[in-house]
Enzyme design. Structure first.
Site, PDB file in Angstrom:
ATOM      1  N   SER A 131       0.816  -1.218   0.000  1.00  0.00           N
ATOM      2  CA  SER A 131       0.000   0.000   0.000  1.00  0.00           C
ATOM      3  C   SER A 131       0.851   1.269   0.000  1.00  0.00           C
ATOM      4  O   SER A 131       0.334   2.363  -0.244  1.00  0.00           O
ATOM      5  CB  SER A 131      -0.942   0.013   1.205  1.00  0.00           C
ATOM      6  OG  SER A 131      -0.224   0.045   2.418  1.00  0.00           O
ATOM      7  N   LYS A 177      -6.098   4.250   8.382  1.00  0.00           N
ATOM      8  CA  LYS A 177      -5.037   5.104   7.847  1.00  0.00           C
ATOM      9  C   LYS A 177      -5.450   6.574   7.838  1.00  0.00           C
ATOM     10  O   LYS A 177      -4.696   7.459   8.268  1.00  0.00           O
ATOM     11  CB  LYS A 177      -4.669   4.647   6.436  1.00  0.00           C
ATOM     12  CG  LYS A 177      -3.973   3.297   6.391  1.00  0.00           C
ATOM     13  CD  LYS A 177      -3.774   2.814   4.968  1.00  0.00           C
ATOM     14  CE  LYS A 177      -3.069   1.464   4.934  1.00  0.00           C
ATOM     15  NZ  LYS A 177      -2.916   0.936   3.575  1.00  0.00           N
TER      16      LYS A 177
END
Length: 746
Positions: A616, A659
Site C-alpha cells: 500500500s 489510515k
C-alpha cells in the site's frame, strides 16, 4: 429501515442472517445420505457458524429414529473378542436389566429347587440305589470268599482277603490250593473295585442328569420368555443359547452357599453374565431425535473409545464390561461435530476418523489383549474450521476431498440492504431477550448498523461478525444502566465503541506521544524533496490503528537500480519487496524508452524497527522517488496511501479508515490549519466509513480526502505542478545519470 421506537416492538431474529450460500450448502449436505458427503463448515471467528451448525443439526435430528442402543456381551467361544449387539433405541437398558434379573432369579430359584424335598428325595433314591447295588456286590464276593476260606477286609490299599483260619496257611497239602484261591479272590477284588467305580460314575451322571433336569425346569421358562421378547434380534437369540449352556455347565455355582462360593467365582465368573450397555440412546432427550455429539477434545480415546483396566498382581487386567464408548460410537445414527483446529493436534485421530468413514465400521482400540467386535456406523461428520485449513487439507490430504464433499462457506460480510439492516435490528432484539439486556432505541440500532458497516469496511456492506456486535450490545447496556435509562440509546452505543477503543489503544497512544515529543520525526508543514508521509496500519490483537510513516528516497548515478533498504536488512516482507520492484517497471516504461536506465535509488521507511510488509506504500515510494529525481519538493501536509501497478494505475488498499483516521489524529493535535488531507485510491471511496469527528472535519473543509486513479494526479496534488513538467525534470536527471555512467564505462 422500518421505523420503530425500540427493539421490543419487533420480532426477534429466527434465522441465520446474510449467509444464504452457506445455508443452502448445509441443507443439501444434510439431505444427501452418502458416507462421502460429510460437511466442512468454514468462516471467520464470530460469524456464528458454530451456533448455526448446532441449531441446524438439532432441527435436522428431530423425528429421526434410526439410531440404536449398543451392548457388548461376553463371548463364550473366545472371551478375548466381546460381541456387540445393536438394539432398538431404548431396548438396550431393558436387555441389560433382563439379563441381570435373569441371573438374580436363577440364583434364588435354583438354590430353592436344589434345596427342595422332591430333589433331595430323588437324589437320595439315586444314592440309595447305588449303595444297595454296591452292597449286593460286596455281599456276593464276601460269601464267595468265605466259601474259599477267606474273609473280606478293608484296608488303606483297598479291599483285601485274609484267611479265616490262620492255620490253613500252614497246611502243606492245601498250600497250592490256598494261593490259587487267594489270587482268584484278589483278581475278583480288583474287578469289584472297577465295578464300584463304574457304579459311582453312573450314580454321579444320574445325579448330574437329575440336576440338569431340575435346572432346565427352572432355566428354560426364563430363556423362552427372553427368546420370545428378542426374537427379532438373531445375535440376542444366539447369546441366550450360549448363556443357557454355560449356566447348565456351572450350575453348581448357583446353589452354593455364599460362604462356600469361592472369591474367584464370585468376582470373576459371574461377570460373564453381565451386559455392558455401551451406547444408551434410551434417554428422553433422544426420543424421536438423533444424537448430535460435539467433541471439543478429539483425542483418540475420546473419539474412538477405550478399555479401562486394573492392576492385579503386577499385571493389567480388563474385561468386556470395562469397554468405554467414544464420541463416534455415541454419534452413530446422528451427527458428530469436531473443531478442525483441535483434531489436527492429534494426527492419529484424524487418520482413524477417515478410516472409520471409509470402512463404515469402528471398534475400540485397546491397549490390552481384548479385541471387541466392530460396530457398524452410519453418521454424518461436520467439521468446523477456517478457510486456511480447508485449503491446506484440500491440497495436501488426498483423502479429504473424498470424504468431505460439502463445503459450507460463511461470509464475513453481507449486502447492506433494508432487509439486512432490519435483520440486524432483529438480532439486537433477540439478544436483548436472550441475555436480559435493555432494548435498544431506533437511533441506537442505527449506530449499531453503522458500526457493522465499519467492521465490514465497505459502505454498501454489513459485517456478519456478530460476536463483535454482541460485545458492543453488552457494553452499551452496561452504560445505559449506569445512566439509569429505560432503553439503550445512541449515546450508550457510541460510548461503548469509543471506550472499547480507548481500552485497547495503549500502543497507539505511545506512538502519538513519541511523535508529539519529536522522538519520531513526522513533518506536516512545508515541502521536502524525496520525503513523503506514507500511511500504514498496525494490528495489536483485535485492535488496529493507522500510523503515519516517513518515507525517504535518495538518488544518484550508478547501476544498482532501486535499493529497498528494508529488504537489504531483512525487514521487508515479500509483498512489500514486490511493490518496490514494480517501481522499476514503471520507471522503465515511462523514463527509459530513449536511453538506458542508470541510477542508484535508496528507499527507506525512517525509524522503522519492526519490519514492513504490504504494497500500500508503493505509490508513496514512487512519488518520493520522482521527487528526488526531479528535485521538486512534495507537500508534507498531505499523506498518501495506495498501491500502483507498472502502468501507473492506483490500486485499492486495506485498512483505509484506520489510515485516514491515524493521520487526521496527528493533524488534529497540531491544529487543523494547514490544509491537511490524505490521498487515497478512488476505488477505496466505498470503503470509507470514518468516525464522526473526521466526517465533521471533512464537511467543515478542515480536512480533505483526495481520490485518484493515476500516478499523474497524485504528483500534481503533491507538487502543485503539471505532471509533464515534473516528468521532464526527472527525465533530465536520469539522462544525466546515464551519460555519467556511459562515461565511466568508457
Amino acid at each position: 429501515m422500518l421505523k420503530y421506537n425500540n427493539t421490543s416492538e419487533i420480532e426477534p431474529l429466527k434465522k441465520t442472517l446474510g449467509q444464504q450460500r452457506a445455508v443452502e450448502a448445509m441443507e443439501i449436505g444434510l439431505s444427501i445420505d452418502n458416507p462421502a458427503y460429510n460437511i466442512y463448515v468454514a468462516g471467520d471467528a464470530g460469524t456464528g457458524k458454530g451456533t448455526y451448525v448446532l441449531e441446524t443439526l438439532g432441527k435436522n435430528a428431530k423425528n429421526k429414529n434410526t439410531h440404536k442402543d449398543w451392548c457388548y456381551v461376553y463371548n463364550f467361544v473366545d472371551q478375548r473378542e466381546p460381541i456387540i449387539i445393536g438394539l432398538k433405541r431404548g431396548l438396550g437398558r431393558e436387555f441389560k436389566n433382563d439379563i441381570e434379573k435373569l441371573i438374580e432369579n436363577l440364583l434364588d430359584e435354583i438354590k430353592d429347587a436344589f434345596e427342595s424335598e422332591d430333589f433331595e428325595l430323588a437324589k437320595n433314591q439315586l444314592i440309595e440305589d447305588y449303595e444297595i447295588e454296591k452292597e449286593e456286590l460286596l455281599k456276593r464276593i464276601k460269601k464267595y470268599g468265605e466259601e474259599k476260606g477267606f474273609k473280606l477286609k478293608s484296608s488303606k490299599v483297598g479291599i483285601v482277603f485274609v484267611p479265616m483260619d490262620e492255620e490253613q496257611e500252614e497246611s502243606e497239602p492245601s498250600e497250592i490250593e490256598f494261593y490259587k484261591s487267594k489270587r482268584e479272590l484278589e483278581s475278583m477284588a480288583i474287578q469289584l473295585i472297577y465295578k464300584i467305580k463304574d457304579l459311582e460314575e453312573a450314580a454321579k451322571k444320574e445325579v448330574i442328569r437329575l440336576e440338569d433336569e431340575i435346572a432346565k425346569l427352572v432355566l428354560e421358562p426364563h430363556i423362552e420368555i427372553l427368546t420370545e421378547k428378542y426374537k427379532d434380534y438373531p445375535k440376542v437369540i444366539e447369546y441366550l443359547k450360549k448363556i443357557e449352556i454355560d449356566i447348565l455347565e456351572y450350575i453348581y455355582l448357583f446353589y452354593m452357599e455364599e460362604d462356600e462360593l469361592k472369591e474367584k467365582y464370585d468376582k470373576e465368573h459371574f461377570i460373564r453374565y453381565r451386559v455392558n450397555l455401551f451406547v444408551d440412546n434410551g434417554a428422553e432427550e433422544y426420543k424421536d431425535k438423533a444424537p448430535v455429539v460435539v467433541e471439543t477434545n478429539p483425542t483418540p480415546s475420546n473419539l474412538f473409545g477405550k478399555a479401562e483396566y486394573d492392576y492385579y498382581n503386577g499385571s493389567i487386567k480388563t474385561d468386556f464390561t470395562k469397554i468405554m464408548p467414544g464420541s463416534v460410537h455415541k454419534a452413530n445414527g446422528g451427527c458428530l461435530v469436531i473443531y478442525m483446529d483441535q483434531i489436527l493436534r492429534y494426527a492419529t485421530s484424524w487418520d482413524m476418523l477417515k478410516r472409520v468413514i471409509k470402512s463404515k465400521k469402528i471398534s475400540v482400540e485397546t491397549q490390552t489383549c481384548i479385541k471387541p467386535e466392530h460396530m457398524a456406523v452410519d453418521f454424518k461428520v461436520v467439521l468446523i474450521g477456517s478457510n486456511y485449513i480447508y485449503n491446506l487439507l484440500y491440497k495436501y490430504d488426498n483423502e479429504f476431498a473424498k470424504y468431505f464433499k460439502i463445503f459450507v462457506d460463511f461470509d464475513n460480510i453481507m449486502d447492506k440492504t433494508e432487509e439486512n439492516e432490519y435483520g440486524v435490528a432483529q438480532f439486537v432484539s433477540y439478544q436483548c431477550d436472550k441475555n436480559n439486556l435493555k432494548h435498544f432505541t431506533y437511533d441506537a440500532v442505527q449506530e449499531i448498523v453503522k458500526y457493522s458497516t465499519r467492521l465490514a469496511g465497505d459502505k454498501y456492506k454489513l459485517s456478519t461478525e456478530f460476536n463483535k456486535i454482541m460485545e458492543i450490545l453488552i457494553e452499551a447496556d452496561a452504560y445505559s444502566k449506569l445512566r439509569d435509562n429505560k432503553y439503550v440509546d445512541r449515546e450508550d452505543v457510541k460510548k461503548a465503541i469509543s471506550q472499547r477503543r480507548k481500552r485497547l489503544s495503549k500502543i497507539e497512544d505511545k506512538m502519538e506521544e513519541s511523535i508529539k515529543k519529536g522522538f519520531t520525526l513526522i513533518e506536516t508543514e512545508g515541502s521536502k524533496v524525496g520525503v513523503i508521509n506514507g500511511l500504514s496500519v498496525l494490528n495489536v490483537g483485535e485492535y488496529s490503528f493507522g500510523k503515519p510513516s516517513r518515507i525517504t528516497v535518495t538518488t544518484s548515478h550508478g547501476n544498482k537500480g532501486i535499493v529497498n533498504i528494508e529488504r537489504e536488512v531483512d525487514m521487508s516482507g515479500s509483498i512489500h519487496s514486490k511493490g518496490v520492484m514494480i517501481l522499476g517497471g514503471y520507471l522503465a516504461e515511462n523514463f527509459a524508452q530513449k536511453f538506458p536506465l542508470s541510477l542508484n535509488a535508496y528507499i527507506c521507511f525512517e525509524q522503522n524497527y519492526g519490519g514492513v510488509d504490504g504494497d500500500s506504500a508503493s505509490g508513496a515510494e514512487l512519488y518520493a522517488l520522482i521527487s528526488s529525481l526531479s528535485e521538486v519538493p512534495l507537500k508534507q501536509n498531505i499523506a498518501v496511501t495506495g498501491s500502483i501497478n507498472q502502468k501507473g494505475d492506483i490500486q485499492v488498499v486495506g485498512g483505509i479508515n484506520e489510515k485516514v483516521e491515524g493521520f487526521y489524529s496527528l493533524c488534529n493535535k497540531r491544529g487543523l490549519e494547514n490544509d491537511y488531507g490524505v490521498i487515497i485510491p478512488k476505488n477505496n471511496k466505498r470503503n470509507l466509513v470514518l468516525n464522526d469527528e473526521v466526517n465533521e472535519a471533512i464537511e467543515a473543509g478542515k480536512f480533505k480526502i483526495y481520490e485518484i486513479e493515476r500516478v499523474e494526479e497524485a504528483i500534481e496534488i503533491l507538487t502543485d505542478k503539471p505532471f509533464d513538467e515534473v516528468k521532464k525534470l526527472a527525465e533530465y536527471k536520469l539522462f544525466s545519470f546515464s551519460e555519467i555512467q556511459n562515461t565511466k564505462n568508457k
